[in-house]
Design a protein around this motif. Structure first.
Motif, PDB file in Angstrom:
ATOM      1  N   ASP A 278      -8.778  42.218   9.297  1.00 46.24           N
ATOM      2  CA  ASP A 278      -8.970  43.660   9.457  1.00 46.24           C
ATOM      3  C   ASP A 278     -10.260  44.137   8.790  1.00 46.24           C
ATOM      4  OD1 ASP A 278      -6.664  43.995  10.923  1.00 46.24           O
ATOM      5  OD2 ASP A 278      -5.441  44.608   9.202  1.00 46.24           O
ATOM      6  N   ARG A 279     -10.593  43.534   7.653  1.00 46.16           N
ATOM      7  CA  ARG A 279     -11.779  43.958   6.904  1.00 46.16           C
ATOM      8  C   ARG A 279     -13.063  43.313   7.402  1.00 46.16           C
ATOM      9  NH1 ARG A 279      -9.770  43.247   0.843  1.00 46.16           N
ATOM     10  NH2 ARG A 279      -8.076  42.183   1.873  1.00 46.16           N
ATOM     11  N   ASN A 280     -13.007  42.000   7.700  1.00 47.28           N
ATOM     12  CA  ASN A 280     -14.241  41.250   7.983  1.00 47.28           C
ATOM     13  C   ASN A 280     -14.297  40.617   9.366  1.00 47.28           C
ATOM     14  OD1 ASN A 280     -15.166  41.759   5.341  1.00 47.28           O
ATOM     15  ND2 ASN A 280     -13.970  40.056   4.563  1.00 47.28           N
ATOM     16  N   GLY A 281     -13.368  40.909  10.211  1.00 44.75           N
ATOM     17  CA  GLY A 281     -13.391  40.320  11.550  1.00 44.75           C
ATOM     18  C   GLY A 281     -12.916  38.884  11.556  1.00 44.75           C
ATOM     19  N   ILE A 282     -13.418  38.113  12.505  1.00 44.20           N
ATOM     20  CA  ILE A 282     -12.918  36.746  12.723  1.00 44.20           C
ATOM     21  C   ILE A 282     -13.186  35.832  11.530  1.00 44.20           C
ATOM     22  CG2 ILE A 282     -14.989  35.917  13.906  1.00 44.20           C
ATOM     23  CD1 ILE A 282     -11.375  35.111  14.900  1.00 44.20           C
ATOM     24  N   ILE A 283     -14.306  36.020  10.832  1.00 40.96           N
ATOM     25  CA  ILE A 283     -14.580  35.181   9.661  1.00 40.96           C
ATOM     26  C   ILE A 283     -13.580  35.470   8.545  1.00 40.96           C
ATOM     27  CG2 ILE A 283     -16.245  36.682   8.514  1.00 40.96           C
ATOM     28  CD1 ILE A 283     -16.576  32.891   8.860  1.00 40.96           C
ATOM     29  N   GLY A 284     -13.014  36.663   8.546  1.00 36.34           N
ATOM     30  CA  GLY A 284     -12.019  37.020   7.553  1.00 36.34           C
ATOM     31  C   GLY A 284     -10.737  36.219   7.675  1.00 36.34           C
ATOM     32  N   VAL A 285     -10.459  35.714   8.872  1.00 38.06           N
ATOM     33  CA  VAL A 285      -9.267  34.877   9.045  1.00 38.06           C
ATOM     34  C   VAL A 285      -9.367  33.646   8.159  1.00 38.06           C
ATOM     35  CG1 VAL A 285      -7.972  33.475  10.687  1.00 38.06           C
ATOM     36  CG2 VAL A 285      -8.835  35.709  11.382  1.00 38.06           C
ATOM     37  N   LEU A 286     -10.533  33.015   8.143  1.00 38.47           N
ATOM     38  CA  LEU A 286     -10.716  31.808   7.328  1.00 38.47           C
ATOM     39  C   LEU A 286     -10.781  32.129   5.843  1.00 38.47           C
ATOM     40  CD1 LEU A 286     -13.330  29.956   9.524  1.00 38.47           C
ATOM     41  CD2 LEU A 286     -10.890  29.497   9.351  1.00 38.47           C
ATOM     42  N   THR A 287     -11.533  33.159   5.486  1.00 40.83           N
ATOM     43  CA  THR A 287     -11.667  33.474   4.064  1.00 40.83           C
ATOM     44  C   THR A 287     -10.375  34.041   3.488  1.00 40.83           C
ATOM     45  OG1 THR A 287     -12.554  35.671   4.547  1.00 40.83           O
ATOM     46  CG2 THR A 287     -14.149  33.884   4.257  1.00 40.83           C
ATOM     47  N   GLY A 288      -9.608  34.767   4.288  1.00 43.66           N
ATOM     48  CA  GLY A 288      -8.362  35.357   3.814  1.00 43.66           C
ATOM     49  C   GLY A 288      -7.317  34.322   3.454  1.00 43.66           C
ATOM     50  N   ILE A 289      -7.278  33.252   4.222  1.00 44.24           N
ATOM     51  CA  ILE A 289      -6.317  32.181   3.946  1.00 44.24           C
ATOM     52  C   ILE A 289      -6.558  31.616   2.550  1.00 44.24           C
ATOM     53  CG2 ILE A 289      -5.695  29.817   4.566  1.00 44.24           C
ATOM     54  CD1 ILE A 289      -6.114  30.628   7.491  1.00 44.24           C
ATOM     55  N   PHE A 290      -7.816  31.363   2.223  1.00 49.27           N
ATOM     56  CA  PHE A 290      -8.129  30.741   0.939  1.00 49.27           C
ATOM     57  C   PHE A 290      -8.087  31.737  -0.215  1.00 49.27           C
ATOM     58  CE2 PHE A 290     -10.266  27.964   4.053  1.00 49.27           C
ATOM     59  CZ  PHE A 290      -9.467  26.860   3.849  1.00 49.27           C
ATOM     60  N   GLU A 291      -8.415  32.982   0.054  1.00 43.26           N
ATOM     61  CA  GLU A 291      -8.421  33.990  -1.003  1.00 43.26           C
ATOM     62  C   GLU A 291      -7.022  34.213  -1.573  1.00 43.26           C
ATOM     63  OE1 GLU A 291      -9.276  38.709  -1.286  1.00 43.26           O
ATOM     64  OE2 GLU A 291     -10.687  37.523  -0.127  1.00 43.26           O
ATOM     65  N   VAL A 292      -6.030  34.291  -0.706  1.00 43.91           N
ATOM     66  CA  VAL A 292      -4.672  34.588  -1.143  1.00 43.91           C
ATOM     67  C   VAL A 292      -3.990  33.377  -1.767  1.00 43.91           C
ATOM     68  CG1 VAL A 292      -2.398  35.285  -0.308  1.00 43.91           C
ATOM     69  CG2 VAL A 292      -4.409  36.452   0.515  1.00 43.91           C
ATOM     70  N   THR A 293      -4.279  32.193  -1.275  1.00 45.61           N
ATOM     71  CA  THR A 293      -3.534  31.004  -1.707  1.00 45.61           C
ATOM     72  C   THR A 293      -4.322  30.092  -2.649  1.00 45.61           C
ATOM     73  OG1 THR A 293      -4.264  29.792   0.250  1.00 45.61           O
ATOM     74  CG2 THR A 293      -2.175  30.990   0.398  1.00 45.61           C
ATOM     75  N   SER A 294      -5.528  30.475  -3.015  1.00 53.62           N
ATOM     76  CA  SER A 294      -6.365  29.569  -3.806  1.00 53.62           C
ATOM     77  C   SER A 294      -5.767  29.246  -5.177  1.00 53.62           C
ATOM     78  CB  SER A 294      -7.766  30.152  -3.969  1.00 53.62           C
ATOM     79  OG  SER A 294      -7.714  31.384  -4.647  1.00 53.62           O
ATOM     80  N   ALA A 295      -5.101  30.191  -5.800  1.00 50.23           N
ATOM     81  CA  ALA A 295      -4.513  29.916  -7.118  1.00 50.23           C
ATOM     82  C   ALA A 295      -3.420  28.857  -7.025  1.00 50.23           C
ATOM     83  CB  ALA A 295      -3.956  31.201  -7.723  1.00 50.23           C
ATOM     84  N   GLY A 296      -2.568  28.965  -6.025  1.00 51.70           N
ATOM     85  CA  GLY A 296      -1.502  27.978  -5.854  1.00 51.70           C
ATOM     86  C   GLY A 296      -2.034  26.598  -5.507  1.00 51.70           C
ATOM     87  N   ILE A 297      -3.021  26.555  -4.639  1.00 55.59           N
ATOM     88  CA  ILE A 297      -3.614  25.275  -4.256  1.00 55.59           C
ATOM     89  C   ILE A 297      -4.313  24.641  -5.450  1.00 55.59           C
ATOM     90  CG2 ILE A 297      -5.382  24.197  -2.808  1.00 55.59           C
ATOM     91  CD1 ILE A 297      -4.675  26.323  -0.659  1.00 55.59           C
ATOM     92  N   SER A 298      -5.068  25.454  -6.197  1.00 56.17           N
ATOM     93  CA  SER A 298      -5.770  24.941  -7.383  1.00 56.17           C
ATOM     94  C   SER A 298      -4.785  24.411  -8.421  1.00 56.17           C
ATOM     95  CB  SER A 298      -6.631  26.038  -8.007  1.00 56.17           C
ATOM     96  OG  SER A 298      -7.615  26.454  -7.103  1.00 56.17           O
ATOM     97  N   ALA A 299      -3.702  25.145  -8.654  1.00 51.34           N
ATOM     98  CA  ALA A 299      -2.699  24.693  -9.624  1.00 51.34           C
ATOM     99  C   ALA A 299      -2.079  23.375  -9.191  1.00 51.34           C
ATOM    100  CB  ALA A 299      -1.618  25.759  -9.798  1.00 51.34           C
ATOM    101  N   ALA A 300      -1.790  23.225  -7.902  1.00 48.08           N
ATOM    102  CA  ALA A 300      -1.199  21.976  -7.413  1.00 48.08           C
ATOM    103  C   ALA A 300      -2.151  20.800  -7.628  1.00 48.08           C
ATOM    104  CB  ALA A 300      -0.846  22.108  -5.936  1.00 48.08           C
ATOM    105  N   ILE A 301      -3.428  21.003  -7.375  1.00 47.10           N
ATOM    106  CA  ILE A 301      -4.411  19.929  -7.563  1.00 47.10           C
ATOM    107  C   ILE A 301      -4.555  19.584  -9.042  1.00 47.10           C
ATOM    108  CG2 ILE A 301      -6.865  19.352  -7.376  1.00 47.10           C
ATOM    109  CD1 ILE A 301      -6.841  21.028  -4.752  1.00 47.10           C
ATOM    110  N   ILE A 302      -4.683  20.598  -9.883  1.00 47.94           N
ATOM    111  CA  ILE A 302      -4.882  20.358 -11.320  1.00 47.94           C
ATOM    112  C   ILE A 302      -3.662  19.689 -11.941  1.00 47.94           C
ATOM    113  CG2 ILE A 302      -5.139  21.524 -13.561  1.00 47.94           C
ATOM    114  CD1 ILE A 302      -6.930  23.583 -12.012  1.00 47.94           C
ATOM    115  N   PHE A 303      -2.459  20.209 -11.665  1.00 44.82           N
ATOM    116  CA  PHE A 303      -1.265  19.614 -12.260  1.00 44.82           C
ATOM    117  C   PHE A 303      -0.974  18.230 -11.683  1.00 44.82           C
ATOM    118  CE2 PHE A 303      -0.172  24.175 -13.182  1.00 44.82           C
ATOM    119  CZ  PHE A 303      -0.388  24.059 -14.544  1.00 44.82           C
TER     120      PHE A 303
END
Length: 117
Positions: free
Chosen positions: A80-105
Motif C-alpha cells: 500500500d505504501r511503496n507499490g510492488i517493491i513493498g511486497v518484498l520489503t514488507g515481508i522482511f521488515e515484519v519478520t526480520s526479528a524472528g528470522i534473525s533470532a532463529a539464525i542466531i540461536f
C-alpha cells in the motif's frame, strides 16, 4: 481465566492439525510446517486470521501459522505504501526479528552441542 482456556484450546487445535498431518497424511515435519505457514498466509490474506487472533490471543499468535499471517500482513501494508517493491520489503521488515533470532540461536546451539550432519 476464560481467555487462557480459549487460547489453550485454539493453540491445541492448531497443534492437533499439525500432528494429524504428520500421522495420518504421513507428511514430513518440514512439509507440515510449510502447510501451516501457507495456511496462515492464506487465512491472513482473506482477513480471517486477525479475527482468530483477537478471539484466541496467544493460542493463535504463537503457533507457526501466525508466521504466514505476519508475512502477508507485512507485504500488504508495504504494498500500500511503496507499490510492488513493498511486497518484498514488507515481508522482511515484519519478520526480520524472528528470522534473525532463529539464525542466531541456531548458531549458538550448534556451538554448544554436537550437531549431526
Amino acid at each position: 481465566m476464560e481467555q487462557f482456556a480459549i487460547a489453550f484450546l485454539v493453540g491445541g487445535a492448531i497443534c492437533v492439525i499439525g500432528q494429524l498431518l504428520m500421522d495420518v497424511a504421513k507428511l514430513t515435519p518440514a512439509h507440515t510446517m510449510v502447510t501451516l505457514v501457507v495456511s496462515g498466509a492464506v487465512l491472513g490474506g482473506f482477513g480471517l486470521y486477525e479475527p482468530l487472533i483477537e478471539f484466541a490471543g496467544a493460542g493463535a499468535s504463537v503457533p507457526i501459522s501466525s508466521f504466514g499471517n505476519s508475512l502477508v500482513q507485512g507485504a500488504l501494508a508495504e504494498a500500500d505504501r511503496n507499490g510492488i517493491i513493498g511486497v518484498l520489503t514488507g515481508i522482511f521488515e515484519v519478520t526480520s526479528a524472528g528470522i534473525s533470532a532463529a539464525i542466531i540461536f541456531g548458531f549458538i546451539a550448534a556451538l554448544l552441542f554436537k550437531p549431526k550432519g
